[in-house]
Design a protein around this motif. Sequence first.
Motif, PDB file in Angstrom:
ATOM      1  N   VAL A 215     -73.700 -10.214  -2.193  1.00  0.00           N
ATOM      2  CA  VAL A 215     -73.096  -9.144  -1.388  1.00  0.00           C
ATOM      3  C   VAL A 215     -74.082  -8.714  -0.301  1.00  0.00           C
TER       4      VAL A 215
ATOM      5  N   LEU B 251     -62.046  -6.532   2.036  1.00  0.00           N
ATOM      6  CA  LEU B 251     -62.188  -6.530   0.577  1.00  0.00           C
ATOM      7  C   LEU B 251     -62.477  -5.118   0.061  1.00  0.00           C
ATOM      8  N   LYS B 252     -63.331  -4.370   0.771  1.00  0.00           N
ATOM      9  CA  LYS B 252     -63.634  -2.995   0.356  1.00  0.00           C
ATOM     10  C   LYS B 252     -62.394  -2.111   0.462  1.00  0.00           C
TER      11      LYS B 252
ATOM     12  N   ASN C 215     -60.000  -2.957  -2.439  1.00  0.00           N
ATOM     13  CA  ASN C 215     -60.460  -2.395  -3.709  1.00  0.00           C
ATOM     14  C   ASN C 215     -60.210  -0.886  -3.761  1.00  0.00           C
TER      15      ASN C 215
ATOM     16  N   THR D  15     -65.721  -5.689  -5.934  1.00  0.00           N
ATOM     17  CA  THR D  15     -66.363  -6.031  -4.655  1.00  0.00           C
ATOM     18  C   THR D  15     -67.880  -5.909  -4.726  1.00  0.00           C
TER      19      THR D  15
ATOM     20  N   VAL E 172     -67.978 -11.983  -6.459  1.00  0.00           N
ATOM     21  CA  VAL E 172     -66.922 -11.299  -5.725  1.00  0.00           C
ATOM     22  C   VAL E 172     -66.055 -12.277  -4.941  1.00  0.00           C
TER      23      VAL E 172
ATOM     24  N   ALA F 280     -62.133 -12.984  -5.331  1.00  0.00           N
ATOM     25  CA  ALA F 280     -61.232 -12.737  -4.208  1.00  0.00           C
ATOM     26  C   ALA F 280     -60.323 -13.937  -3.947  1.00  0.00           C
TER      27      ALA F 280
END
Length: 681
Positions: free
Chosen positions: A298, A316-317, A320, A360, A365, A369
């Motif tokens: 990350v 992605l954030k 989530n 995430t 991650v 995803a």
Amino acid sequence: MICKTSPYRTVLRDTAIPTIFDLTSHLSNPHSRHRKRIKVLTDEEVRKIKERRLESSIEQLLSKKDCDAQDDSEKADDIPQLTPEQKDLREFLRSSFEVMVLIGRQSFPFSCNAREDEMCSKEEERLLTTGNFQALIENRINAGDEFLRRRFEAVAVNEEYCSAVQQRQLLEVCERCVHEEILQQVRECRFFSIITGELVEFPEGEHLPIFLRFVDQANTLREEFIEFLSFEGEEVTVAKRLETRLTKGWGLSMEHCRGQAHAGSGILGTKMKVIAAQLKEKYPMAVITPTSTCALNVHLANGMPLTGVQDVMSILKKTNAFFKASPLLQSELDNAVSILCQGNIEKENILKEDSRSSWTDLHNVFEMAVDLMEPLLLCMDSIHDNEDLKWNGQITSDAYAIAEALADFEFIVTLVILKNALSFTRAFGKNLQGETIDVFFAANSLTAVLHSLHEVSDNLEVYHEFWFEEAVSLATAMEIPVKVPRLFLRKQQAVETMEIQAESFFKEYLTLPVMEYITQEVKDIFSENHLKALKCLSLVPAVMGQMRFNTSEETHADIYRSDLPHPDTLPAELHCWRIKWKHRGKEVSLPCTIHKTLQHSDVKFFPNVNAFLKILATLPVLKLDGNHGETAQRRLQAYLTDTAVHQRCKNLAVLNINYHIKTDLEEMVECYLKTYSEESE
């Protein structure tokens, strides 16, 4: 040697080494038989000796009390007598600081401003404009505080008890005293590391949260929030401001800084890399490391200066956070997973369980995803359609925006390439956040990781072909057309008319720069000094035991040789350290972390090892132990979540995040009087 039956109170010095004495060998030695024997005391003689010692102790105690009383009276004569006005001022300041600390610790907004369109009475308007400080002072008066009642009984109803300027001064003194309490402990231990977080928005602009990591006098590793630093200006300006604040503002020496870790994605991440490089160039011992709270993959993705990669991280954030807003939304995602995983119960259960966590932030991650792409798109389309009318307009609008981003081939191919490119650092990064033994082995496996990355770069054509095929297969399953980004095509038309293939485009503009960045960033983060430090984790007894006590710390220990109290004796001390743990008793377990090793009673007999372990513990890459893990950063996030931007105050935030730091009201009063003596008179 201490005789247990001796009437004298004898204790060992801290530096004494307990030794087993031979009490029988003299019996066989003829020359020792004629020595004077030690008189064996009877019980009556022992009792008399104790009585005499007790009488002597009482006389000494009474004499000391008389001397102390005389000294106190002399000191009292030297203290200047305060006038009634000065006493009243001190008492008022003490009450004001008590209220101010309460406001900060309970995260009360400093003022309560009504919206422009909100109608309120004159009394409500007065309460809203005077703020919580005035309201709490009034509450104390109403609750029976006689001093405050006498002080303000003749004051007009609409008059402020404390001006806005004075309230700001009180806040600054509160923050200064909390700072000093933390900084004093940092100065005592000398060595520390700097950690920064994501930018925080305040009414006066964006600020950078600063944390200090150190080992206190109780040998406990701590990470404390210290201040918000203004982020205005270019990277050089911010770096200079940070250095000046650390040295001149806080009285720390950058020569004692042993590590630095900076969070941040996108533009912030790029700026922080420049700032970190400038600090490291000036202070080479301040090695750059990732933080223990962020997975390495990350961290690497957040720092990539590629628009497509930053779009993936942002989406992605948002995705989530979207599902964390309501359990009903999470249930909708679970239904989509069940539909698309029919017949594969194991995969279904794994995806449901993982999607409920903060996935995430995980090491895998990007693998997660990719597996969730189809369920996510199906779920977002279902929420946007809203056939049952169960979702409000905001939720359906957010779902549509996320679905549009997910249904873009550039997003798909970027996600797949990140998954495959970062697969070579996934296990390495997971070990970095593991136990001490895992971090030690990770440091020794970096060569293999770099070899794998170079091998991919040397055969990029082959690897990219497989990765692109995987992205095309996923896009086909989701009915997403394969195409070159629209923005690039528009730019290309202005330059040339030759058509470019999607596979070639993404190899040149995505796969190649991603691999180059990952390889170079891993080399930069895990510099020679950083690796030497991590390899010295073999000083931890459990790591020694795993290596069968065949370790060679001497080859890496030169990195901190100048920081040790007795560097000349280091080789001999390291040898004794290994022998001590190798020949320990069967009932003695090997400490498995730096913290547990520092808590061991015998570590004080090894001053170089003790100092070495304390320095290693400050490196931000190593996880915090026990209840002290990540608490300061969690408190910061809690404050930001509970406080609207227009109600945030940097001074109050320091009090709120550091509510566990003791506050001395008398010290605050003295500090205020020294700083603002003219205004307070």
